[in-house]
Scaffold this motif. Structure first.
Motif: not given
Lengths: 388, 388
Positions: A250, A252-255, A285, A289, A356, A363, A365
């Protein structure tokens, strides 16, 4: 009293003494003169030698200068004609991949990976590109300009040595002939890749799905003709078929990622190949991936050097690259350890440093994006990361 | 008589004369010595000058030689690195197609079309080919060495002019940008083609399905990787899709053909890429199963010049070639008229002159095979037929 005449006696004695004195002085001076004559002869001989040597040095200098002029002007064209063909790049790639680190291993893998093909306007008129936009794909023939041993091309090009066999990680380090790979390290360092043609505008061609690094010199562009170039049934050895591409679990981007990127975006926006920050995030992304780390990094991510900073990134990458052989193009991400569990990796896209993390379950981030400290830093990263 | 003493007078006079003589000699010699001293000083000064000049000439010579070495070794790499990369061929193609006339327009079209890739043994160790045999196909990057304007590569390679647009027969003579074609006439005259790998033996690779002419210099060989190189869905403009390949209606050999070939076969057998005469006939059949004539020849086969002989063949081919633009590789068969209805065409395979007729219904009769009159003749055919 008789014959004895004091006047004659006086004269005789005076004469004798005079002669004796004169002779003494003469011969004394003469001896001295002999020494000087010897010295003069010696000097004359030395002078003659020096002048001859001078003339010889002058001849040598003149010859060397003439040969130099000839070499610079004619570029030794006769020997070149027989042994090598000078190929002058017609364009340069302006790619979203600032360094080899993160550049995809194969073309078309990352659809959002864009590049501009900037042609040399003085040499390539825009008319020569007319019609290229009618093809969906094209071939790029380019130079592996990041090869560290590139300068040997100019030293007796037809005699330059090269490594006959290269190591293949997927064969567990076994070596095979270089011509059985797509390694950059070949006698004629010409790369071949296909790219999608997005548009043609004057002297610029917009490409996508690229696997080329920024600054790559391009020798030729050819339209992709499936009836010539596509051999879908072509067979390859088993180890090539084995999937080298690992999809991550997966992403995901940090906040705070988007805000951080928004700060940098105005700086890169002007030259960017992407119309918006959002599109750029799409690129990140897609790139991440696929697990772009090297084989070593994947197996031992927490063994990176604990020093932080750019140097450690470079060191780690260089060490890893040493054991890495790329079939298609370079890979391997620089890693920086900040704790025993977390490794922060870096990726430079369009001059932005994207960091990242990736855990043991694959996973990802994406932490943040920041401007590279300086242009030099980007250059250093290129030169160290990309050396094999 | 008195005080006057003759002895003292004598002595005084003697002393005076002696002194006078000695002084005369002394000063005479001294004057002479001054002259020599001046001379010595002059010589010493000259020697010093000469030695200084010598040292300066030596410095100049050394500098010039260092610069020359640098220029020859690096080949003025600053300007070259920016302007061109010398690419030295690693191999030469030994192909069944002796001239461009008859060489297929696209790869893999003629499965029996064979070639040997002969590597430069001094430069390419056989180890570098190990593993290539495990791939079914490979890319050949080669030089369009038959381009008549090739020598301009060596004259200011980065400034050489080229035709921006080329004529495309299928577009009824319309011109499109050279980079939208596979024309040989491009700034970097590098060709790209795929071939089937039959076998690898030491420093020789046997290929089939080739579309390369004999003597082609090869820059690189790469394995064909379908997951990178095959884009079967790639789109091309309509005019490219239009079938340029015309299959002939039938092929037959004349009655005396095999016997005639049997006479020549022993001469070519040794170097032949074919194990038997029968296999060679199979090649001829495959090559001629596609109408290899140029567009002009197809439409007006009986308008060839009525003079017979090689010159007419050359003239005709050259005239036709002038109006011919090849997307892939040269074509066009030389035609020779022997009557108002029949045109005899020639094709050179493995140095054998194969003549054939083709009627208006596209039925081919292969007349005979004969040895080319001389090696020169073959060369002449190459240089005229293949010039564009």
């Amino acid at each position: 009293m008789a014959v004895y005449n004091p006047k004659w006696l006086t004269l005789t004695i005076a004469f004798a003494v005079a002669t004796l004195s004169a002779s003494t002085v003469y011969f004394w001076r003469r001896k001295s003169k002999d020494g000087e004559e010897a010295r003069i002869q010696g000097l004359e001989a030395s002078l003659k030698n020096a002048l001859e040597k001078c003339a010889a040095e002058r001849q040598g200098r003149i010859k060397a200068q003439q040969a130099l002029r000839k070499a610079l002007v004619q570029q030794n064209s006769e020997s070149y004609e027989l042994s090598s063909y000078p190929m002058a790049p017609i364009a340069v790639i302006q790619s979203c991949f600032s360094t080899r680190n993160g550049t995809p291993r194969q073309p078309l893998l990352v659809p959002l990976a864009r590049a501009r093909l900037k042609f040399d306007a003085a040499r390539v008129p825009s008319a020569s590109l007319e019609g290229l936009e009618r093809y969906s794909h094209c071939w790029i023939l380019y130079v592996f300009h990041l090869n560290t041993d590139l300068e040997k091309l100019w030293k007796h090009p037809s005699q330059s040595k090269f490594k006959a066999k290269v190591r293949v990680p997927r064969l567990k380090g076994e070596r095979i002939g270089v011509f059985a790979t797509r390694s950059p390290h070949r006698p004629c360092p010409i790369g071949l890749t296909v790219a999608k043609v997005d548009s043609v505008e004057g002297q610029t061609v917009l490409l996508s799905g690229v696997d080329l690094v920024d600054g790559t010199p391009v020798l030729d562009v050819k339209p992709y003709l499936p009836y010539c170039d596509s051999v879908s049934e072509a067979a390859v050895p088993e180890w090539v078929k084995a999937d080298n591409l690992l999809a991550v679990a997966s992403i995901n981007f940090s906040r705070g990622f988007s805000d951080g990127l928004a700060d940098c975006w105005p700086v890169v926006e002007k030259r960017s190949l992407y119309t918006s920050q959002h599109e750029f995030e799409g690129l990140i992304k897609q790139v991440l991936s696929w697990d772009i780390r090297s084989v070593s990094q994947r197996s031992r991510p927490h063994n990176s050097i604990t020093r932080t900073g750019i140097d450690s990134i470079n060191d780690t990458a260089a060490k890893l690259e040493d054991h890495e052989d790329d079939e298609i193009s370079g890979q391997g991400g620089g890693g920086e350890s900040i704790s025993s569990d977390d490794v922060i990796y870096h990726l430079i896209l369009e001059g932005l440093d994207v960091s990242y993390r990736i855990d043991c379950d694959s996973n990802v981030i994406v932490e943040k994006a920041s401007l590279c400290l300086s242009q030099n830093e980007t250059t250093n990263r290129i030169s160290v990361h990309d050396s094999v």
